[in-house]
Design a protein around this motif. Structure first.
Motif, mmCIF file in Angstrom:
data_model
loop_
_atom_site.group_PDB
_atom_site.id
_atom_site.type_symbol
_atom_site.label_atom_id
_atom_site.label_comp_id
_atom_site.label_asym_id
_atom_site.label_seq_id
_atom_site.Cartn_x
_atom_site.Cartn_y
_atom_site.Cartn_z
ATOM 1 N N HIS A 111 -4.341 0.107 -3.993
ATOM 2 C CA HIS A 111 -4.917 1.668 -3.771
ATOM 3 C C HIS A 111 -5.752 1.196 -2.167
ATOM 4 O O HIS A 111 -6.111 0.301 -1.899
ATOM 5 N N TYR A 125 0.766 -1.246 -0.057
ATOM 6 C CA TYR A 125 0.100 0.048 -0.104
ATOM 7 C C TYR A 125 0.925 1.401 -0.180
ATOM 8 O O TYR A 125 0.544 2.162 -0.637
ATOM 9 N N ASN A 160 -9.102 -0.239 -2.527
ATOM 10 C CA ASN A 160 -9.184 -1.678 -3.048
ATOM 11 C C ASN A 160 -9.480 -2.881 -1.878
ATOM 12 O O ASN A 160 -9.347 -2.755 -0.612
ATOM 13 N N GLY A 211 2.247 1.853 -3.485
ATOM 14 C CA GLY A 211 1.453 2.241 -4.371
ATOM 15 C C GLY A 211 0.941 0.965 -5.284
ATOM 16 O O GLY A 211 0.416 1.194 -6.474
#
Length: 887
Positions: free
Chosen positions: A483, A477, A486, A480
């Motif tokens: 997201h 996370y 998600n 990146g």
């Protein structure tokens, strides 16, 4: 342009020559003195400027240009031959004097070592005159040595330094006055002794200088058992009072005696009452009270009208001695009025008549008129004079408040103008103690389907880090890959796609890897055959007993003929002596040959599978058939050797000829660089002591290079990957996160566009936040280049700290890019420099010394990551608050 270069070099030589002569006038200089090293570096720079092309530095001859000229000059001049032999001819330091050995950076030392040897041996003048006489052989027209004016000036400037005799034994005084960079740091850190236990470095720094005298600081007055009555204490505290002249400033310092005692007591509260007063800038008036049978009281009044703690001398003559030393130090720019000797011997009061500073350094227009302090008897001031005095004090206080406010506004405006692009002021993150991201906070975030708690999670990571067990889950996370919004199913889909992409890349480059492995084995086999062919010749057979002391064949290798059993009468045993013959290679040559024969049958299949992957355009049928016939292994006929049974029959196998593909060849060249770098990656760390983990590291790096052939591999890429692999221990996940990391770090590698940007940002930070240190760096040759920060930015400070601290720093950096600044690395570098800038300036370190200092700290892992991280966060918070205010 040529005249300017020659003139600037000679002018610098004039300055350095003057400084070294001034230093030698006080005491004998040791060869490791900083001024001596700086002078040697400048002499070498002048002698290497404008040399002919054949004397330039090359990989085959890494000597500096002046060293190559010294080598050629040694054929004519005996002194040059002796200096060259002592400096470069020996490959080890055994038997060499200390001044002829490498002392610091190999690049810097290789340049100046021969100049240092020539200076200490007293042969530099003779060598330089010989170079000047034969300058046409070694130098171009634009060089200093061939210049009709500056060449003679340079030789003349060497007369003074070359006439000195430099110390070869480092005495106590030389090590005390000219300490090494690490010694200076140890003297100025609280860890040096128990007396500084629990004391912040910033507080201890200003007072530890009272314990010794350095070239830039002289102790004017010192007296023990001088008492001060701090607020809140019933009895006065005894301490050590000293007066220092540091360059153009006069400092008054007082340390409690209890602080200097080496015991385990808690002394942190005593450091709150330590005094360090700049007399020029902080003292406006002196009040002195003396009465019979009572201690003498000295009160220092500041420009703001606030009095410092009263200084008490139980022996009254000590106060007059202090005033006399202060008066002598103020001269000739300042004075006491009337002189201290005019004070009455009976009890009196020293009362200021004017509100002017007693010395130099005034910043107000009214302060530069007539510095004074007047001795008068009590009640001698008239009411009218007292009103004038109060009016003048009020005006000056208002003026000083105004100038302070104005200076602060200018500073903030400068920050907004130059640094606003580096910091986000939308959300000011206050630095506070935080436990970091734990299991409970992480579960709450996972239950939040909208990602609204994302910034709270980032603040927890920024202030306290991530728990070790959560890093494999949280890092994707932060980088990146996932997201914040998600769902777990979406994350699983992304994860499966990452595995598929990584497997596809592995399948694409694996055939070329087999081809590369085969080529490397073929080279080893050819080398082993060459050794065996040489050793099998009659000249390699050991000589008879009468001549066994002589060399016949390869040095260090002998061969004994032994009678074998079972009809093998021609067998030989090889004995490898001193190691000139690769014993391991000879012992395993048969195994290598078998492996190569097996590899040769699969190489064509591997190559065609690479072609079938549509990496390059397919070849026409005729060309393809030609390539197949050319590619197949060509067995050459065995050379007629010696008959079987008497000597071994040696078979020559032909080379394998592979079709040349530019991309394939370029990829194999990158594999060669990768295989050179991977085995050296953190082998001391437990994870990479296992060979299978090094294989994982190689697979990921190779996949990245295959997917980014235009970028290629550069040294340092595996350093960025290693922590990711340690945390995830999964190739596909580590590769996917590595792609995200390299998206921001790739610009730091050649052509280094991002590196230049970060260096520029760091220079601006230094110039705005610490003007004095930035000016100090600019005064040094290439001081503001900050090249010691290159490795910090390139590998994310990984080589400066242990792995656990690297994890903590990287987490805070990734979170900071979203919360406060995308340039967090520059602020962290600024925090490191801030910790050691005082030691650097006090020791007058040049850039090479600063490099040695930070290299030594990195090798010993002595940098305190968490303290530096907190310092960097505080700097960002302060700047956010300043920039968020309205003008």
């Amino acid at each position: 342009m040529e005249r300017t270069s020659c003139e600037s070099l000679v002018n610098r030589c004039k300055q350095e020559s003057k400084q070294i002569l001034e230093a030698a006038s006080a005491s004998k200089i040791h060869w490791s003195h900083p001024k001596f090293t700086t002078f040697c570096a400048l002499v070498e720079e002048i002698l290497s400027y404008g040399t002919k092309k054949k004397y330039q530095v090359s990989r085959s001859k890494p000597l500096p240009p002046s060293g190559k000229i010294l080598h050629d000059l040694g054929k004519k001049v005996k002194e040059a031959e002796e200096v060259y032999g002592l400096s470069f001819a020996q490959h080890t330091n055994a038997g060499r004097p200390d001044y002829a050995c490498m002392q610091g950076s190999a690049i810097t030392e290789r340049r100046i070592v021969w100049v240092r040897v020539a200076m200490v041996e007293g042969k530099l003048k003779t060598i330089v005159e010989a170079m000047a006489t034969n300058a046409s052989l070694y130098y171009e027209e634009h060089s200093v040595m061939r210049h009709p004016l500056y060449g003679d000036i340079f030789c003349t400037l060497l007369d003074g330094p070359c006439s000195l005799r430099f110390s070869r034994l480092k005495s106590i005084d030389s090590s005390f006055i000219s300490p090494s960079p690490m010694e200076i740091v140890k003297r100025h850190t609280p860890a040096m002794a128990a007396i500084y236990e629990g004391v912040p470095t910033e507080e201890a720094w200003g007072h530890v200088q009272s314990l010794y005298q350095s070239p830039g600081s002289s102790v004017v007055f010192g007296k023990n058992n001088v008492y001060i009555q701090p607020p809140g204490f019933i009895a006065p505290l005894p301490g050590y009072l000293s007066l220092h002249q540091v360059h153009a400033s006069i400092l008054l310092k007082w340390l409690p005696n209890s602080v200097l005692e080496n015991n385990k007591a808690n002394k942190s509260f005593l450091w709150e009452h330590v005094m360090c007063i700049d007399v020029d800038k902080e003292v406006a008036h002196l009040h002195c009270h003396c009465s019979s049978g009572q201690p003498a009281h000295l009160i220092l009044i500041g420009y703001d009208g606030i009095a410092h703690p009263t200084i008490m001398f139980y022996h009254q003559p000590s106060m007059f001695s202090f005033l006399e030393c202060l008066e002598n130090t103020l001269l000739p720019q300042g004075c006491l009025e009337p002189p201290s000797g005019a004070a009455p011997s009976s009890p009196f009061t020293l009362t200021p008549l004017r509100t002017l500073p007693i010395g130099r350094g005034s910043s107000s227009p009214d302060d530069v008129q007539d510095p004074s302090a007047v001795v008068s008897k009590p009640g001698s001031l008239a009411r009218k004079d007292w009103e004038k005095f109060q009016t003048k004090v009020s005006r000056q206080l208002l003026a000083r408040y105004f100038y302070g406010w104005w200076s602060y506004c200018r500073h903030v405006h400068n920050m907004k103008k130059r640094l606003s692009h580096m910091i986000s002021t939308n959300d000011v993150v206050t630095v506070e103690t935080h436990d970091g991201l734990d299991e409970a906070t992480w579960k709450q975030f996972q239950q939040d389907q909208q990602g609204t708690q994302w910034r709270d999670l980032l603040k927890a990571v920024y202030l306290g880090g991530v728990a070790s067990s959560l890093r494999p889950k949280v890092w994707p996370y932060l980088l990146g890959l996932y997201h914040p919004s998600n769902t777990p199913d979406q994350c699983s889909t992304i994860r499966r796609q990452c595995v598929a992409d990584y497997s596809r890349l592995m399948d694409e480059w694996r055939p070329l890897n087999e081809l590369y492995t085969h080529q490397q084995l073929q080279r080893h086999t050819d080398s082993a055959k060459a050794w065996r062919r040489v050793l099998s010749t009659p000249s390699a057979v050991s000589a008879p007993k009468s001549a066994q002391g002589e060399t016949s064949g390869l040095p260090g290798a002998t061969e004994e003929v032994a009678e074998g059993s079972g009809g093998d009468t021609g067998a030989r045993e090889m004995e490898v002596g001193s190691g000139n013959v690769p014993a391991a290679l000879l012992g395993s040559v048969d195994e290598i040959q078998i492996h190569v024969e097996e590899c040769s049958h699969t190489t064509a299949e591997a190559f065609y599978s690479y072609c079938d992957a549509e990496v390059r355009a397919p070849a026409p049928a005729e060309d393809l058939s030609t390539s197949i016939s050319t590619y197949e292994t060509k067995e050459s006929a065995a050379e007629p050797g010696v008959k079987k049974g008497e000597e071994e029959e040696e078979e020559e196998e032909g080379e394998i000829i592979v079709p040349v593909d530019p991309k394939a060849q370029a990829f194999m060249d990158e594999l060669y660089k990768i295989d050179k770098d991977i085995p050296r990656c953190d082998r001391e760390y437990w994870y990479f002591k296992q060979e299978e983990n090094l294989t994982k590291l190689r697979n990921i790096i190779t996949s990245y290079v295959w997917a980014h052939m235009s970028d290629g591999y550069s040294q340092g890429m595996c350093d960025l990957l290693a922590p990711l692999l340690v945390v995830f221990d999964d190739e596909s996940l580590a590769y996917s996160c590595y792609l995200k990391l390299m998206a921001t770090q790739r610009e730091l590698f050649p052509p280094e566009v991002g590196m230049n940007t970060r260096m520029t940002n760091l220079r601006e930070l230094l110039e705005v936040t610490d003007t004095d240190f930035f000016q100090y760096l600019q005064e040094k040759p290439m001081g503001d280049s900050l090249f010691y920060c290159y490795r910090w930015f390139l590998v994310g400070f990984k080589r400066e700290f242990e792995y656990e601290h690297v994890f903590r720093l990287w987490e805070a950096t990734w979170a900071a890019k979203v919360l406060v600044s995308v340039h967090f690395e520059e602020f962290f570098a600024l925090a490191i420099i801030n910790q050691y800038k005082n030691a650097i300036m006090d020791a007058h370190m040049d850039p090479s010394d600063i490099v040695n200092l930070f290299t030594s700290l990195a090798d010993k892992k002595e940098l305190k990551c968490l303290e530096i991280l907190t310092c960097a966060q505080n700097i960002i918070t302060d700047m956010q608050k300043a920039l968020s205010r309205r003008d």
